[in-house]
Design a protein around this motif. Structure first.
Motif, short mmCIF file in Angstrom:
data_model
loop_
_atom_site.label_atom_id
_atom_site.label_comp_id
_atom_site.label_asym_id
_atom_site.label_seq_id
_atom_site.Cartn_x
_atom_site.Cartn_y
_atom_site.Cartn_z
N VAL A 147 0.81 -1.27 0.08
CA VAL A 147 -0.14 0.25 -0.19
C VAL A 147 0.96 1.31 0.07
CG1 VAL A 147 -1.00 1.17 1.17
CG2 VAL A 147 -2.28 -1.17 1.10
N GLY A 148 0.87 2.25 -0.91
CA GLY A 148 1.39 3.28 -1.16
C GLY A 148 2.66 3.29 -1.81
N CYS A 149 3.05 1.65 -2.59
CA CYS A 149 4.54 2.33 -2.68
C CYS A 149 3.99 2.35 -4.11
CB CYS A 149 5.06 0.73 -2.93
SG CYS A 149 6.33 -0.36 -3.99
N PRO A 150 5.45 3.11 -4.58
CA PRO A 150 5.09 3.65 -5.53
C PRO A 150 5.62 2.84 -7.26
CG PRO A 150 6.93 4.64 -4.88
CD PRO A 150 6.11 4.15 -3.51
N GLN B 150 12.30 7.40 -1.02
CA GLN B 150 11.77 6.57 -0.68
C GLN B 150 11.34 5.44 -0.69
OE1 GLN B 150 8.31 8.27 -2.67
NE2 GLN B 150 6.41 7.40 -1.53
N GLN C 84 11.11 3.64 2.84
CA GLN C 84 9.98 2.70 3.36
C GLN C 84 9.54 1.66 2.95
OE1 GLN C 84 7.23 5.88 2.33
NE2 GLN C 84 8.09 7.70 3.02
#
Length: 412
Positions: free
Chosen positions: A9-12, A30, A34
């Motif tokens: 979730v939220g991983c680009p 990033q 993360q």
């Protein structure tokens, strides 16, 4: 798709074609912080490994992180009509260049490859590289403006790579076409029609290379191809025929693309940092500048590995068979390895610990030649083009695996 291949979730997503084409480094930071192991949907769920320590550990452990199967053979992923159009050497399911093998086969191939790229052979080309660099700049010094990609980096590296490999001079341009034809066959995003054209080119290459092989086995010369084709008594075994044909193409692509990219990045950084252009006229300074440029703008993003058993990387559990892309470019900006990593520091004491050439058993065998070309190109350009200034901001190539400028315009 396995859970490991699903994005957190939220991983680009790494997008070197648009969003992260010119500046991928904020994204890499990033990811390191993360999502140090991040799936790439573009590459079908390959896991991007971004931290220096993780990559160093993986590169040093071929038993757990194998290179076998890490790169597709020419038939993999291609549609039947492309496969049917390929020449014999390219449809061998066991063909390899040395990058995608381990164990005894890697030891055999690596011994020959290292012998082929030995230091004295590289040193013997030094004078020719410098003469050619000066000759190229003779043609542009009075023009007032030049694209150093087109008139300098490309012809310089093309000639140096061909000379080292032993490509006959009359075939330098044609060999470049053949090498990039193979690269097109191996690239998933290349359209089928372009791949069919590339496959046709490779038939011509196969005929040329087999004749070339016979000539060198009868009368070896002092070049990489001769060592690959004929071996050296007591020093190296010849590569098997299909290994030979495949390896020669991939070594040209690797030697050309990465070195060209590194030269242009080095010149660009010299132009963008006050005083560096003048400092590069000194050979020792040019060496330091080139080394930091390799760290700062790694010309190759990374190499592949495959997990041979369940593993855990920075807290991410991955099953056996997971493909990994070791992101050297990200590791080179990791603050745990390099202080102030986003600053270009010419005298950085640990600059040579960068991973631009990889690490471990598969470290780039052509690193010595590449380093010489980069620092020579930097020194000669700075010496011959005093007062050169950047003309506009150049664009970076849209490419997943290579990092380089499309052009580099300067005023003289």
């Amino acid at each position: 798709m396995s859970d490991a291949a699903m994005p957190a979730v939220g991983c680009p997503e790494f997008d070197p074609f648009q969003a992260h084409r010119n500046d991928p480094y904020p994204l890499f930071e990033q990811l390191r912080e993360q999502f140090p192991v991040a799936p790439s949907q573009t590459l079908g769920g390959v896991q991007l490994v971004t931290r220096y320590d993780d990559i160093e550990r993986i590169a040093a452990d071929p038993e757990t992180f194998s290179s076998v199967g890490s790169l597709p053979v020419p038939v993999a992923g291609n549609v039947p009509e492309v496969i049917a159009a390929l020449p014999e050497f390219a449809v061998d399911p066991d063909v390899a260049s040395g990058v995608e093998v381990d164990g005894a086969r890697h030891d055999r191939m690596r011994a020959t490859i290292q012998r082929a790229y030995r230091g004295p052979r590289v040193s013997a080309l030094a004078a020719d590289v410098e003469r050619h660099a000066n000759a190229l700049l003779d043609q542009v010094a009075g023009d007032g403006r030049a694209d150093l990609a087109a008139v300098y980096a490309h012809p310089l590296v093309s000639r140096a790579t061909s000379m080292l490999l032993g490509v006959p001079e009359d075939y330098h341009d044609q060999y470049e076409i053949w090498a990039h034809s193979m690269a097109a066959i191996l690239t998933p995003t290349v359209p089928v029609e372009q791949k069919l054209q590339a496959a046709r080119q490779l038939h011509d290459y196969q005929a040329f290379a087999l004749d070339w092989r016979d000539q060198r086995r009868q009368a070896p010369t002092d070049d990489v191809f001769s060592t690959f084709a004929a071996g050296e008594v007591g020093e190296a075994e010849p590569l098997h025929d299909n290994e030979l044909l495949y390896t020669m193409l991939l070594h040209w692509v690797a030697g050309y693309d990465t070195t060209r990219n590194a030269i242009l990045s080095t010149l660009y950084l010299m132009l963008g940092h006050p005083g560096l252009w003048e400092r590069a006229t000194d050979p020792r300074e040019a060496e330091h500048i080139a080394e930091e440029a390799l760290r700062f703008e790694a010309p190759h993003r990374g190499l592949m590995r495959v997990a041979t058993k369940p593993v855990s990387i920075s807290g991410t559990d991955l099953p056996a068979g997971t493909p990994l892309l070791l992101m050297f470019a990200s590791a080179n900006r990791d603050a745990t390895a390099f202080a102030d990593p986003d600053q270009f520091v010419v005298d950085r004491p640990n600059a040579k610990q960068h991973l631009a050439f990889g690490k471990g058993p598969h470290v780039c065998p052509g690193a010595t030649m590449a380093r010489y070309e980069i620092r020579t190109a930097a020194r000669v350009a700075a010496t011959r083009l005093p007062g050169a200034e950047l003309a506009g901001e150049p664009e970076w190539r849209a490419d997943y695996f290579f990092r380089g400028l499309t052009e580099l315009h300067v005023t003289l």
